[in-house]
Design a protein around this motif. Structure first.
Motif, PDB file in Angstrom:
ATOM      1  N   LYS A  98     -17.833  15.604   5.022  1.00 57.84           N
ATOM      2  CA  LYS A  98     -16.413  15.257   5.171  1.00 57.84           C
ATOM      3  C   LYS A  98     -16.248  13.770   5.467  1.00 57.84           C
ATOM      4  CE  LYS A  98     -14.486  19.691   6.647  1.00 57.84           C
ATOM      5  NZ  LYS A  98     -13.715  20.393   7.694  1.00 57.84           N
ATOM      6  N   ALA A  99     -17.086  13.241   6.346  1.00 55.05           N
ATOM      7  CA  ALA A  99     -17.004  11.811   6.675  1.00 55.05           C
ATOM      8  C   ALA A  99     -17.323  10.966   5.448  1.00 55.05           C
ATOM      9  CB  ALA A  99     -17.948  11.476   7.830  1.00 55.05           C
ATOM     10  N   GLN A 100     -18.301  11.398   4.669  1.00 60.14           N
ATOM     11  CA  GLN A 100     -18.661  10.672   3.448  1.00 60.14           C
ATOM     12  C   GLN A 100     -17.512  10.703   2.442  1.00 60.14           C
ATOM     13  OE1 GLN A 100     -21.640   8.969   3.073  1.00 60.14           O
ATOM     14  NE2 GLN A 100     -20.626   8.124   1.286  1.00 60.14           N
ATOM     15  N   SER A 101     -16.849  11.829   2.339  1.00 61.82           N
ATOM     16  CA  SER A 101     -15.708  11.962   1.432  1.00 61.82           C
ATOM     17  C   SER A 101     -14.553  11.057   1.863  1.00 61.82           C
ATOM     18  CB  SER A 101     -15.247  13.421   1.379  1.00 61.82           C
ATOM     19  OG  SER A 101     -14.085  13.554   0.609  1.00 61.82           O
ATOM     20  N   ILE A 102     -14.280  11.016   3.166  1.00 63.86           N
ATOM     21  CA  ILE A 102     -13.219  10.150   3.680  1.00 63.86           C
ATOM     22  C   ILE A 102     -13.567   8.693   3.401  1.00 63.86           C
ATOM     23  CG2 ILE A 102     -12.112   9.308   5.797  1.00 63.86           C
ATOM     24  CD1 ILE A 102     -12.385  12.260   6.852  1.00 63.86           C
ATOM     25  N   SER A 103     -14.813   8.317   3.635  1.00 72.56           N
ATOM     26  CA  SER A 103     -15.256   6.947   3.373  1.00 72.56           C
ATOM     27  C   SER A 103     -15.076   6.587   1.899  1.00 72.56           C
ATOM     28  CB  SER A 103     -16.719   6.783   3.792  1.00 72.56           C
ATOM     29  OG  SER A 103     -17.123   5.454   3.651  1.00 72.56           O
ATOM     30  N   SER A 104     -15.410   7.511   1.018  1.00 71.77           N
ATOM     31  CA  SER A 104     -15.231   7.281  -0.418  1.00 71.77           C
ATOM     32  C   SER A 104     -13.756   7.123  -0.775  1.00 71.77           C
ATOM     33  CB  SER A 104     -15.853   8.448  -1.192  1.00 71.77           C
ATOM     34  OG  SER A 104     -15.639   8.309  -2.565  1.00 71.77           O
ATOM     35  N   SER A 105     -12.903   7.945  -0.178  1.00 66.87           N
ATOM     36  CA  SER A 105     -11.465   7.841  -0.419  1.00 66.87           C
ATOM     37  C   SER A 105     -10.918   6.515   0.096  1.00 66.87           C
ATOM     38  CB  SER A 105     -10.722   8.998   0.259  1.00 66.87           C
ATOM     39  OG  SER A 105     -11.057  10.222  -0.348  1.00 66.87           O
ATOM     40  N   LEU A 106     -11.428   6.060   1.234  1.00 64.63           N
ATOM     41  CA  LEU A 106     -11.006   4.775   1.768  1.00 64.63           C
ATOM     42  C   LEU A 106     -11.381   3.647   0.814  1.00 64.63           C
ATOM     43  CD1 LEU A 106     -11.892   5.261   5.520  1.00 64.63           C
ATOM     44  CD2 LEU A 106      -9.596   4.946   4.573  1.00 64.63           C
ATOM     45  N   LYS A 107     -12.581   3.715   0.256  1.00 63.14           N
ATOM     46  CA  LYS A 107     -13.007   2.682  -0.689  1.00 63.14           C
ATOM     47  C   LYS A 107     -12.104   2.671  -1.917  1.00 63.14           C
ATOM     48  CE  LYS A 107     -15.344  -0.617  -2.416  1.00 63.14           C
ATOM     49  NZ  LYS A 107     -14.879  -1.951  -2.060  1.00 63.14           N
ATOM     50  N   LYS A 108     -11.725   3.845  -2.397  1.00 63.26           N
ATOM     51  CA  LYS A 108     -10.815   3.923  -3.543  1.00 63.26           C
ATOM     52  C   LYS A 108      -9.454   3.324  -3.200  1.00 63.26           C
ATOM     53  CE  LYS A 108     -13.083   7.921  -5.543  1.00 63.26           C
ATOM     54  NZ  LYS A 108     -13.089   9.374  -5.651  1.00 63.26           N
ATOM     55  N   LEU A 109      -8.967   3.578  -1.986  1.00 62.84           N
ATOM     56  CA  LEU A 109      -7.685   3.016  -1.566  1.00 62.84           C
ATOM     57  C   LEU A 109      -7.786   1.498  -1.447  1.00 62.84           C
ATOM     58  CD1 LEU A 109      -4.769   3.327  -0.672  1.00 62.84           C
ATOM     59  CD2 LEU A 109      -5.598   3.918   1.627  1.00 62.84           C
ATOM     60  N   ILE A 110      -8.888   1.007  -0.902  1.00 58.77           N
ATOM     61  CA  ILE A 110      -9.104  -0.443  -0.807  1.00 58.77           C
ATOM     62  C   ILE A 110      -9.084  -1.068  -2.199  1.00 58.77           C
ATOM     63  CG2 ILE A 110     -10.865  -2.189  -0.287  1.00 58.77           C
ATOM     64  CD1 ILE A 110     -11.667  -0.322   2.115  1.00 58.77           C
ATOM     65  N   THR A 111      -9.801  -0.461  -3.126  1.00 56.49           N
ATOM     66  CA  THR A 111      -9.847  -0.976  -4.500  1.00 56.49           C
ATOM     67  C   THR A 111      -8.456  -0.971  -5.120  1.00 56.49           C
ATOM     68  OG1 THR A 111     -12.130  -0.233  -4.771  1.00 56.49           O
ATOM     69  CG2 THR A 111     -10.866  -0.632  -6.787  1.00 56.49           C
ATOM     70  N   TYR A 112      -7.711   0.092  -4.902  1.00 56.47           N
ATOM     71  CA  TYR A 112      -6.343   0.180  -5.436  1.00 56.47           C
ATOM     72  C   TYR A 112      -5.477  -0.952  -4.886  1.00 56.47           C
ATOM     73  CZ  TYR A 112      -1.616   1.754  -6.321  1.00 56.47           C
ATOM     74  OH  TYR A 112      -0.307   1.813  -6.710  1.00 56.47           O
ATOM     75  N   ILE A 113      -5.525  -1.158  -3.583  1.00 56.07           N
ATOM     76  CA  ILE A 113      -4.701  -2.198  -2.959  1.00 56.07           C
ATOM     77  C   ILE A 113      -5.107  -3.572  -3.479  1.00 56.07           C
ATOM     78  CG2 ILE A 113      -4.160  -3.369  -0.778  1.00 56.07           C
ATOM     79  CD1 ILE A 113      -4.457  -0.541   0.542  1.00 56.07           C
ATOM     80  N   GLU A 114      -6.392  -3.814  -3.555  1.00 54.38           N
ATOM     81  CA  GLU A 114      -6.872  -5.118  -4.015  1.00 54.38           C
ATOM     82  C   GLU A 114      -6.510  -5.387  -5.475  1.00 54.38           C
ATOM     83  OE1 GLU A 114     -10.627  -5.851  -1.011  1.00 54.38           O
ATOM     84  OE2 GLU A 114     -11.028  -4.907  -2.954  1.00 54.38           O
ATOM     85  N   ASN A 115      -6.433  -4.340  -6.278  1.00 53.21           N
ATOM     86  CA  ASN A 115      -6.107  -4.507  -7.697  1.00 53.21           C
ATOM     87  C   ASN A 115      -4.612  -4.494  -7.984  1.00 53.21           C
ATOM     88  OD1 ASN A 115      -8.799  -4.715  -8.413  1.00 53.21           O
ATOM     89  ND2 ASN A 115      -9.012  -2.527  -8.789  1.00 53.21           N
ATOM     90  N   ASN A 116      -3.803  -4.152  -6.990  1.00 57.93           N
ATOM     91  CA  ASN A 116      -2.351  -4.066  -7.164  1.00 57.93           C
ATOM     92  C   ASN A 116      -1.645  -4.836  -6.050  1.00 57.93           C
ATOM     93  OD1 ASN A 116      -2.008  -1.964  -9.422  1.00 57.93           O
ATOM     94  ND2 ASN A 116      -3.491  -1.027  -8.062  1.00 57.93           N
ATOM     95  N   LYS A 117      -2.026  -6.064  -5.873  1.00 55.58           N
ATOM     96  CA  LYS A 117      -1.524  -6.870  -4.745  1.00 55.58           C
ATOM     97  C   LYS A 117      -0.025  -7.069  -4.767  1.00 55.58           C
ATOM     98  CE  LYS A 117      -5.804  -9.212  -3.932  1.00 55.58           C
ATOM     99  NZ  LYS A 117      -6.290  -9.621  -2.686  1.00 55.58           N
ATOM    100  N   HIS A 118       0.608  -6.932  -5.902  1.00 55.40           N
ATOM    101  CA  HIS A 118       2.036  -7.197  -5.971  1.00 55.40           C
ATOM    102  C   HIS A 118       2.873  -5.923  -5.860  1.00 55.40           C
ATOM    103  CE1 HIS A 118       1.263 -11.340  -6.819  1.00 55.40           C
ATOM    104  NE2 HIS A 118       0.455 -10.990  -7.800  1.00 55.40           N
ATOM    105  N   SER A 119       2.214  -4.798  -5.716  1.00 62.07           N
ATOM    106  CA  SER A 119       2.966  -3.550  -5.551  1.00 62.07           C
ATOM    107  C   SER A 119       2.622  -2.944  -4.203  1.00 62.07           C
ATOM    108  CB  SER A 119       2.623  -2.559  -6.663  1.00 62.07           C
ATOM    109  OG  SER A 119       1.288  -2.134  -6.568  1.00 62.07           O
ATOM    110  N   ARG A 120       3.564  -2.263  -3.656  1.00 61.60           N
ATOM    111  CA  ARG A 120       3.358  -1.593  -2.381  1.00 61.60           C
ATOM    112  C   ARG A 120       3.225  -0.105  -2.633  1.00 61.60           C
ATOM    113  NH1 ARG A 120       1.916  -4.766   1.635  1.00 61.60           N
ATOM    114  NH2 ARG A 120       2.971  -3.509   3.161  1.00 61.60           N
ATOM    115  N   LEU A 121       2.391   0.555  -1.814  1.00 58.70           N
ATOM    116  CA  LEU A 121       2.202   2.007  -1.965  1.00 58.70           C
ATOM    117  C   LEU A 121       3.450   2.756  -1.611  1.00 58.70           C
ATOM    118  CD1 LEU A 121      -1.322   2.418  -0.376  1.00 58.70           C
ATOM    119  CD2 LEU A 121      -0.746   2.385  -2.776  1.00 58.70           C
TER     120      LEU A 121
END
Length: 121
Positions: A98-121
């Motif tokens: 579960k912790a590994q899955s959460i960590s993976s999801s966090l990395k995906k969210l980080i990547t999303y934010i970094e690639n979409n700097k001009h849009s807000r979630l």
């Protein structure tokens, strides 16, 4: 559009994870160990929430990396948890995954934010 951390799947998963860690540790009499693993688990969900409302994407990403670090801390402590007899090998694997899955999801969210700097979630 305001973003709410409560709507994030990763925050919801982190909340469930915290409850799982607390349930596992409820009978542990090593209060220092119990406090540390519980605080690390709580840190995951709280850093997601704090970052979400931090006011900038750069700050948000920083908080998400802190949350990822807390995931690693819990995973590390789960090995000791098993070694010291505070959890079964099965419970260790369940929470580790579960912790590994959460960590993976966090990395995906980080990547999303970094690639979409001009849009807000």
């Amino acid at each position: 559009m305001e973003r709410n951390f409560e709507n994030l799947r990763v925050w919801q998963e982190a909340r469930i994870f915290v409850n799982d860690v607390y349930a596992m540790m409820q009978n542990c009499r090593d209060f220092g160990f119990r406090d540390q693993i519980q605080r690390a688990a709580v840190s995951i969900m709280n850093n997601i929430a704090e970052g979400n409302e931090s006011g900038s994407d750069a700050k948000y990403v920083n908080f998400l990396y802190i949350a990822k670090g807390s995931c690693s801390e819990v995973r590390s402590m789960l090995f000791l948890c098993e070694d010291l007899g505070f959890c079964t090998p099965e419970k260790h694997k369940e929470l580790y995954d579960k912790a590994q899955s959460i960590s993976s999801s966090l990395k995906k969210l980080i990547t999303y934010i970094e690639n979409n700097k001009h849009s807000r979630l």
